[in-house]
Structure formats: C-alpha cells, structure tokens
Design an enzyme around this catalytic site. Structure first.
Site, mmCIF file in Angstrom:
data_model
loop_
_atom_site.group_PDB
_atom_site.id
_atom_site.type_symbol
_atom_site.label_atom_id
_atom_site.label_comp_id
_atom_site.label_asym_id
_atom_site.label_seq_id
_atom_site.Cartn_x
_atom_site.Cartn_y
_atom_site.Cartn_z
ATOM 1 N N ASN A 9 73.837 14.708 3.819
ATOM 2 C CA ASN A 9 72.449 14.316 3.571
ATOM 3 C C ASN A 9 72.441 13.532 2.262
ATOM 4 O OD1 ASN A 9 69.733 14.085 3.080
ATOM 5 N ND2 ASN A 9 69.375 16.272 2.704
ATOM 6 N N LYS A 11 70.106 11.903 0.962
ATOM 7 C CA LYS A 11 68.786 11.920 0.303
ATOM 8 C C LYS A 11 68.399 10.508 -0.149
ATOM 9 C CE LYS A 11 69.686 16.643 -1.065
ATOM 10 N NZ LYS A 11 69.265 17.768 -1.855
ATOM 11 N N HIS A 95 63.423 19.680 6.016
ATOM 12 C CA HIS A 95 64.174 19.903 4.771
ATOM 13 C C HIS A 95 63.237 20.491 3.714
ATOM 14 C CE1 HIS A 95 66.499 19.229 1.168
ATOM 15 N NE2 HIS A 95 67.557 19.128 1.949
ATOM 16 N N GLU A 97 62.930 19.974 0.681
ATOM 17 C CA GLU A 97 62.298 19.016 -0.238
ATOM 18 C C GLU A 97 61.036 18.441 0.390
ATOM 19 O OE1 GLU A 97 65.868 16.771 -0.971
ATOM 20 O OE2 GLU A 97 66.620 18.453 -2.161
ATOM 21 N N GLU A 167 69.305 26.653 4.541
ATOM 22 C CA GLU A 167 69.409 26.076 3.209
ATOM 23 C C GLU A 167 68.524 26.860 2.248
ATOM 24 O OE1 GLU A 167 70.953 21.786 3.473
ATOM 25 O OE2 GLU A 167 68.798 21.727 3.370
ATOM 26 N N GLY A 173 70.895 21.759 -4.719
ATOM 27 C CA GLY A 173 70.980 20.887 -5.895
ATOM 28 C C GLY A 173 71.030 21.640 -7.218
ATOM 29 N N SER A 213 74.325 23.422 -2.511
ATOM 30 C CA SER A 213 75.427 23.330 -3.490
ATOM 31 C C SER A 213 76.784 23.644 -2.870
ATOM 32 C CB SER A 213 75.152 24.243 -4.691
ATOM 33 O OG SER A 213 73.978 23.817 -5.351
HETATM 34 C C1 PEP Z 1 70.575 19.471 0.909
HETATM 35 O O1 PEP Z 1 69.624 19.055 0.275
HETATM 36 O O2 PEP Z 1 70.554 19.401 2.147
HETATM 37 C C2 PEP Z 1 71.679 20.044 0.170
HETATM 38 C C3 PEP Z 1 72.395 20.951 0.764
HETATM 39 O O3 PEP Z 1 71.859 19.619 -1.126
HETATM 40 P P1 PEP Z 1 73.014 20.059 -2.142
HETATM 41 O O4 PEP Z 1 74.297 20.161 -1.378
HETATM 42 O O5 PEP Z 1 73.047 18.956 -3.163
HETATM 43 O O6 PEP Z 1 72.595 21.364 -2.710
#
Ligand code: PEP
Length: 257
Positions: A9, A11, A95, A97, A167, A173, A213
């Site tokens: 992803n 983003k 997601h 976000e 998630e 993040g 992460s």
């Molecule tokens: C995501 O936003 O889908 C994600 C997993 O981000 P990160 O790996 O940066 O935590």
C-alpha cells in the site's frame, strides 16, 4: 493450502517516475516467481504507468480506494469500472486512514465493496481496532462489528473474491507492530466470524493479511502464524529490498511443514 499474499500500500507516496522505478525493482527482484501472490497499490494518477512497469510479470495492480457509483456527477471520485479499465485486479477498502481521517462508515465501505466486487475487482477489506479500544479490551468487539457490517450481503461465493486485512490502528505507521501472538489471535477471531457469516469452507479459503509496521525485522514470525496469510505493507513497501525480503519470508513460511 492458502497461497501467501503480500500487497504494498503505497498510500500518497511516490512520483510517477519513482513509482515506476519501484515497480520495476519489484518485478526484477521477483524474477517471475509466482509462489507468493504479490500486488502493488500505487496512487490513482500512477496506476497506468505502474501497470505498464509490471505488465507481463506476476505482480498484480491494486488501487487504494473507489466510489460505489458506476459513473456520473461525483467530482473527484473514481469508479470500480475505471479501476478495472486501468488494469487493477484489487482495491483496498476500509483502510483505517479513510475510516478515521475521512470518517468513512461501515455502511459506506460495504456499498463500495459490493460495487467493486460487481465490477470484477478483488476487495482487500481492512479492519482493526484503535489503541483505546485494545486497551479497553474491545478488540474482538470492534473486529466483530467491522467484519459483520463489512460483509452484509456478501455470500459464501462472493467472499471468495475478498481478502481481509487485519490492521490494528495503533500499529499503522507507528513502528510498533502487533506481536505474532496478538495478530494470530485477531486473525483466528476474524476467520471464525467469517465462518459464522459465510460458512466454514469459505472462511477456510479466505486470505487474511496482517498490516501495521510490518518490516523485515518482524515479518518472518508473523507470516509463520497459521491464520496469517501474508501482509498489507505500508512503509516497507516503498523500499524494494524490504518489500522483496518480506515476500521471501512469506515464501519460506509456505515451505514449512
Ligand atoms: C497500512 O497502512 O496499510 C500499513 C500497514 O502501513 P505501515 O506498514 O506503514 O504501518
């Protein structure tokens, strides 16, 4: 046996050129290996260009969102048919976000899920609890609510075109990944809920990704868990070496007895 799946992803990152180079590096590093399903999800404006960079390779193209209408006066929105036209096989929906920063509701996400599936896309539906919810022992309640609402109207057949990504919002993040035990427990819970909603055979086939992460430092143990079928990778998907090494970990995990 479920095939492992690693999706990047991206983003709101990359430029047209850096996105193309990133995609090309992933294609080169994979070298035609299809043992793990791999997808990249660049920003909308770069779908075509990244699509060209991965053409003829096993890497699939995904988008990060879509709208539920087919066409019309919806300024700024992108329909599922447009994504198919741009070469997408996947779309990420729900997601965190978008749930938290853009206030997307379960009902809205469910509408988009139906529209995307009807257009022939495979939906990566994201669910996950906030830190407050985890600390308040509400993780399972939140996952239950999001999975149940997300799968309204989804049958044992249509769920076969879906992937669920667990998630935890507190891990996204932040550099603080869930432990393998925490993630496995959440994945097993989600699979049980899907079994209750769509039937055990469909739940047994469902690919459930971990996201939050996930880096090469922590991914090996995560992808070895019985209910973790791969990862939705944010930050680490922007670094080809990191992304490819997570793919390699998923491949090794598949070879385990
Ligand atoms: C995501 O936003 O889908 C994600 C997993 O981000 P990160 O790996 O940066 O935590």
């Amino acid at each position: 046996m479920r095939k492992k799946f690693i999706a990047g992803n991206w983003k709101m990152n990359t430029t047209a050129l850096s996105g193309e180079l990133l995609a090309a590096a992933i294609v080169k590093g994979l070298g035609g290996d299809t043992s793990v399903q791999v997808a990249v999800c660049p920003p909308f404006p770069y779908l075509f260009r990244v699509g060209q960079a991965i053409q003829g390779s096993p890497v699939a193209l995904g988008a990060q969102n879509c709208y539920h209408e087919k066409s019309g006066a919806f300024t700024g929105e992108v329909s599922p048919d447009m994504l198919v036209d741009a070469g997408c096989q996947y779309v990420i929906l729900g997601h965190s976000e978008r749930r938290h920063k853009l206030r997307e509701s379960d009902g809205f996400i469910n509408k988009k899920t139906h529209a995307a599936l009807a257009a022939g896309l495979r939906v990566i539906l994201c669910v996950g609890e906030t830190l407050e919810e985890r600390e308040g022992n509400k993780t399972n309640q939140v996952l239950d609510e999001q999975v149940t609402a997300g799968l309204i109207g989804i049958t044992s057949q249509t769920v076969r075109n879906m992937v669920i990504a667990y998630e935890p919002v507190w891990a996204i993040g932040t550099g603080r990944s869930a432990t393998a035990a925490q993630a496995q427990a959440a994945h097993a819970f989600i699979r049980n809920r899907v079994a209750a909603l769509c039937g055990p055979p469909a739940a047994a086939e469902l690919v459930i990704l971990y996201g939050g992460s996930a880096t090469p430092q922590v991914a090996e143990e995560l992808v070895r868990q019985p209910d973790i079928d791969g990862g939705l990778i944010g930050g680490a998907s922007l670094k080809p070496d990191d992304f490819l090494s997570i793919v390699a970990m998923a491949k090794r995990a598949m070879a385990l007895p």
